[in-house]
Structure formats: C-alpha cells, structure tokens
Write a protein that holds these residues in place. Structure first.
Motif, PDB file in Angstrom:
ATOM      1  N   GLN A 271     -24.829  16.581  20.741  1.00  0.00           N
ATOM      2  CA  GLN A 271     -23.748  16.946  21.659  1.00  0.00           C
ATOM      3  C   GLN A 271     -22.734  15.803  21.837  1.00  0.00           C
ATOM      4  OE1 GLN A 271     -27.151  17.995  22.456  1.00  0.00           O
ATOM      5  NE2 GLN A 271     -26.333  19.817  21.469  1.00  0.00           N
ATOM      6  N   ILE A 272     -23.150  14.584  21.650  1.00  0.00           N
ATOM      7  CA  ILE A 272     -22.285  13.442  21.943  1.00  0.00           C
ATOM      8  C   ILE A 272     -21.008  13.484  21.109  1.00  0.00           C
ATOM      9  CG2 ILE A 272     -22.090  10.929  21.891  1.00  0.00           C
ATOM     10  CD1 ILE A 272     -25.138  10.832  22.424  1.00  0.00           C
ATOM     11  N   GLY A 273     -21.152  13.626  19.798  1.00  0.00           N
ATOM     12  CA  GLY A 273     -19.989  13.626  18.913  1.00  0.00           C
ATOM     13  C   GLY A 273     -19.009  14.754  19.207  1.00  0.00           C
ATOM     14  N   PRO A 274     -19.478  15.998  19.290  1.00  0.00           N
ATOM     15  CA  PRO A 274     -18.547  17.088  19.595  1.00  0.00           C
ATOM     16  C   PRO A 274     -17.829  16.923  20.929  1.00  0.00           C
ATOM     17  CG  PRO A 274     -20.540  17.986  18.639  1.00  0.00           C
ATOM     18  CD  PRO A 274     -20.792  16.522  18.852  1.00  0.00           C
ATOM     19  N   LEU A 275     -18.526  16.451  21.956  1.00  0.00           N
ATOM     20  CA  LEU A 275     -17.860  16.234  23.242  1.00  0.00           C
ATOM     21  C   LEU A 275     -16.838  15.109  23.149  1.00  0.00           C
ATOM     22  CD1 LEU A 275     -20.873  16.617  25.689  1.00  0.00           C
ATOM     23  CD2 LEU A 275     -18.870  18.110  25.571  1.00  0.00           C
ATOM     24  N   ALA A 276     -17.178  14.037  22.443  1.00  0.00           N
ATOM     25  CA  ALA A 276     -16.233  12.930  22.282  1.00  0.00           C
ATOM     26  C   ALA A 276     -14.997  13.380  21.518  1.00  0.00           C
ATOM     27  CB  ALA A 276     -16.926  11.759  21.581  1.00  0.00           C
ATOM     28  N   ARG A 277     -15.202  14.166  20.467  1.00  0.00           N
ATOM     29  CA  ARG A 277     -14.059  14.646  19.685  1.00  0.00           C
ATOM     30  C   ARG A 277     -13.205  15.619  20.479  1.00  0.00           C
ATOM     31  NH1 ARG A 277     -18.068  14.267  15.708  1.00  0.00           N
ATOM     32  NH2 ARG A 277     -18.648  16.472  15.859  1.00  0.00           N
ATOM     33  N   ALA A 278     -13.783  16.257  21.478  1.00  0.00           N
ATOM     34  CA  ALA A 278     -13.018  17.155  22.353  1.00  0.00           C
ATOM     35  C   ALA A 278     -12.238  16.391  23.417  1.00  0.00           C
ATOM     36  CB  ALA A 278     -13.961  18.152  23.018  1.00  0.00           C
ATOM     37  N   GLY A 279     -12.361  15.061  23.427  1.00  0.00           N
ATOM     38  CA  GLY A 279     -11.563  14.242  24.326  1.00  0.00           C
ATOM     39  C   GLY A 279     -12.290  13.723  25.549  1.00  0.00           C
ATOM     40  N   PHE A 280     -13.601  13.933  25.646  1.00  0.00           N
ATOM     41  CA  PHE A 280     -14.351  13.480  26.806  1.00  0.00           C
ATOM     42  C   PHE A 280     -14.872  12.055  26.599  1.00  0.00           C
ATOM     43  CE2 PHE A 280     -14.763  18.122  27.011  1.00  0.00           C
ATOM     44  CZ  PHE A 280     -14.379  18.363  28.321  1.00  0.00           C
ATOM     45  N   ARG A 281     -14.945  11.330  27.696  1.00  0.00           N
ATOM     46  CA  ARG A 281     -15.656  10.057  27.710  1.00  0.00           C
ATOM     47  C   ARG A 281     -17.121  10.376  28.010  1.00  0.00           C
ATOM     48  NH1 ARG A 281     -15.541   5.397  32.391  1.00  0.00           N
ATOM     49  NH2 ARG A 281     -16.806   3.851  31.276  1.00  0.00           N
ATOM     50  N   VAL A 282     -17.988  10.179  27.037  1.00  0.00           N
ATOM     51  CA  VAL A 282     -19.378  10.605  27.130  1.00  0.00           C
ATOM     52  C   VAL A 282     -20.260   9.389  27.400  1.00  0.00           C
ATOM     53  CG1 VAL A 282     -21.244  11.854  25.988  1.00  0.00           C
ATOM     54  CG2 VAL A 282     -18.856  12.426  25.461  1.00  0.00           C
ATOM     55  N   VAL A 283     -21.045   9.461  28.462  1.00  0.00           N
ATOM     56  CA  VAL A 283     -21.977   8.394  28.821  1.00  0.00           C
ATOM     57  C   VAL A 283     -23.374   9.000  28.910  1.00  0.00           C
ATOM     58  CG1 VAL A 283     -22.631   6.681  30.565  1.00  0.00           C
ATOM     59  CG2 VAL A 283     -20.206   7.103  30.066  1.00  0.00           C
ATOM     60  N   VAL A 284     -24.309   8.411  28.173  1.00  0.00           N
ATOM     61  CA  VAL A 284     -25.664   8.950  28.082  1.00  0.00           C
ATOM     62  C   VAL A 284     -26.653   7.843  28.430  1.00  0.00           C
ATOM     63  CG1 VAL A 284     -27.206  10.380  26.703  1.00  0.00           C
ATOM     64  CG2 VAL A 284     -24.779  10.280  26.127  1.00  0.00           C
ATOM     65  N   PRO A 285     -27.214   7.848  29.641  1.00  0.00           N
ATOM     66  CA  PRO A 285     -28.189   6.815  29.989  1.00  0.00           C
ATOM     67  C   PRO A 285     -29.598   7.178  29.536  1.00  0.00           C
ATOM     68  CG  PRO A 285     -27.797   8.223  31.879  1.00  0.00           C
ATOM     69  CD  PRO A 285     -26.887   8.728  30.766  1.00  0.00           C
ATOM     70  N   ASP A 286     -30.398   6.149  29.274  1.00  0.00           N
ATOM     71  CA  ASP A 286     -31.846   6.301  29.360  1.00  0.00           C
ATOM     72  C   ASP A 286     -32.174   6.261  30.852  1.00  0.00           C
ATOM     73  OD1 ASP A 286     -32.431   6.294  26.586  1.00  0.00           O
ATOM     74  OD2 ASP A 286     -32.439   4.103  26.530  1.00  0.00           O
TER      75      ASP A 286
END
Length: 308
Positions: A48-63
């Motif tokens: 999901q990270i790549g598609p959301l980033a390419r859609a213009g979102f700043r994606v943050v995924v914590p452990d």
C-alpha cells in the motif's frame, strides 16, 4: 538501513517511547498513518505504501511499540490500549509540528492497528481526518459479538496468550499459522524470513504478546471499552471499513450495524479475502484507500469540524 526505492526510515520519541518509522511520498502531501497488527510490523503495508505515495500522500508507517525496531518497554501495563492510542496521537502531533497543516492525519489500521485506530477516533478525534479500518472490531460491536461461543472458539489464542513464557516459545509456529490467507502469493518466502527476523528482535516476542495480556487482565474483555459506555463510543469522522469475510479469527457480523456508532460510514466486504485483506486483495484495497482518502469532505465531516 532501507534499500527499497522511495522509502526512508528514522526514529522518533513520542509519548515516552522510541518508534521506528518508514516514510514515503511528498513531504507536503496529506498525511496518512498506517498501523499494522499482530504478528506483523511495518511491512504489513508494503503493498500500500507505494500506491498511496504515488497518489500524493505523505505516508508514515510506524512499528508499533514492542514490535520489530521500535522500543519494547517492560511490563504488561506498558501495552494497555490507552497507552497505545496515546502513542499514535503523539506521533501525529509530532509529525504535524514538522509540517504545517499536518495537525491531523488519515489513520488506517488493521487488526491491533485497527483496534488502536478505533480508540483514537473515539477518544482523540481532533487528530484524525479520516479513518479506515481493516478487520478490526469497533469496541461496542465487539462486546456484542464476543459473547457468542462461535467467536470465542475463533479467539482461543487470546486465552493461550495469558500464560507466562509459553506463548513466546510458540510465537514462530503461531505466527506462521496466523499469516495463512486465501492468496498463496500474499506472503513470499522472503516475507516470512523478514517476519521471523522481526519476531526475533530482543524482547519483541514478549512485547507483542503483552498486547493480549494487557487486554485480558481481570475485569477486561476483548470488547470492553475502558470505562466507557456505548454513548461515548461514537466515531464522528468519515470512516471506511474493509472486511475480509474469510477471516479465521473474527466473525463477519462484527462489521454489521456499525452505523449505530459511526454515522458517516461505508462498509465494503471482500468475500474472497481473509483476515489479511490488504495482502489478499492489494489492488482493490489500494483503489478503495486512495478513492476514500482523496474524496471531498462529506456533510457530516464538515459539521464535525465546525462543532469541534
């Protein structure tokens, strides 16, 4: 250090705990925080990270605390839901201080990440822009369904996880079983190797299982909200629930009747997906996520903002 294209990693100390983060997308894009569940870590969302980033979102995924490269505080009390929810609220605020206009985030949670996301939207809605839940029960719905023997039979592992030390010994075996879904390509051999490495981080096995031990302490049940009744469990942000109906751990009816507590709600059921819905059907999930998070504000959302 990460070598995947377009991803960066760092650590932030929030709510007194050091969290490892993976980030992608434009720094000035709308903030999306993805929360994984058990027994995963940030890689739960790698499709999901790549598609959301390419859609213009700043994606943050914590452990989440206790997982993989994040800090693992000792003791069961460190993993109570209120504390986990406070971690995410503090993370969103810290990210907001870095980028003006990011004081709120779209919050997407699966499994335990979804439980935390529900709690955050109920108790600290000021930091949540939109909410997406994947196969995680709203607390009031959980109270209703967890009374049923059929659900308790699916939740046998919660009782097992109350034991001392023994669940840690079986984490590899249980984790491999738990990640079984409906899509044979959902987890590759390389994925499973990386998961085993995350589980083998010092202190990780106990910390991960302590989520369940904290939930299972006397006077608590898996669906019991901490001192709140149904009238206090309203979610007033736009919410999308994605539910894989072949979930081996949760009954499908946990996604029924949520409008009682979530007035601005859309529920999408994926009949061919298991509990690991974002792995079993990543393309459909990605399309639903980007569409929902990019949509104009609803009338209910506008009213909630004006009343806040």
């Amino acid at each position: 250090m990460l070598t995947e294209r377009g991803l960066s990693e760092r650590e932030l100390v929030v709510n007194g705990v050091r969290l490892h983060l993976v980030e992608a997308g434009p720094a000035d894009g709308p903030l999306v925080v993805l929360l994984h569940g058990f027994p995963e870590f940030w890689r739960a969302w790698e499709r999901q990270i790549g598609p959301l980033a390419r859609a213009g979102f700043r994606v943050v995924v914590p452990d989440l605390r206790g997982y993989n490269l994040s800090e693992k505080p000792p003791g069961v009390a460190a993993y109570r839901l209120h504390t986990l929810q406070s971690d995410v609220a503090a993370l969103i605020r810290a990210l907001g201080h870095e980028r003006v206009g990011h004081e709120r985030a779209h919050v997407v949670g699966h499994d335990w990440g979804g439980i935390i996301a529900w709690a955050l939207a109920i108790r600290q809605p000021e930091v949540v822009e939109r909410l997406v839940i994947l196969n995680a029960p709203h607390p009031a719905a959980a109270r209703r369904v967890f009374r049923k023997p059929a659900q308790w039979r699916r939740s046998w592992y919660i009782f097992f996880f109350q034991l001392p030390w023994l669940p840690e010994r079986f984490l590899h075996r249980f984790g491999a079983w738990a990640l079984h879904g409906t899509n044979p390509a959902a987890y590759t051999d390389r994925d499973r190797q990386l998961y085993r490495q995350a589980w083998d981080q010092p202190g990780a096995a106990t910390a991960m299982i302590n989520y369940y031990r904290a939930m299972g302490r006397p006077g608590r049940s898996p669906g019991k909200s901490q001192g709140r009744g149904e009238k206090d469990e309203q979610v007033r942000v736009p919410t999308l629930v994605l539910w894989g109906e072949r979930d081996a751990a949760l009954l499908p009816e946990l996604a029924d009747g949520l409008e009682r507590w979530v007035p601005d709600l859309r529920v999408v059921r994926l009949p061919r997906a298991s509990h690991w819905v974002m792995r079993d059907e990543p393309v459909r999930v990605n399309n639903l996520l980007t569409g929902f998070l990019s949509a104009p504000p609803t009338a209910t959302a506008v009213r909630a903002i004006l009343e806040s």
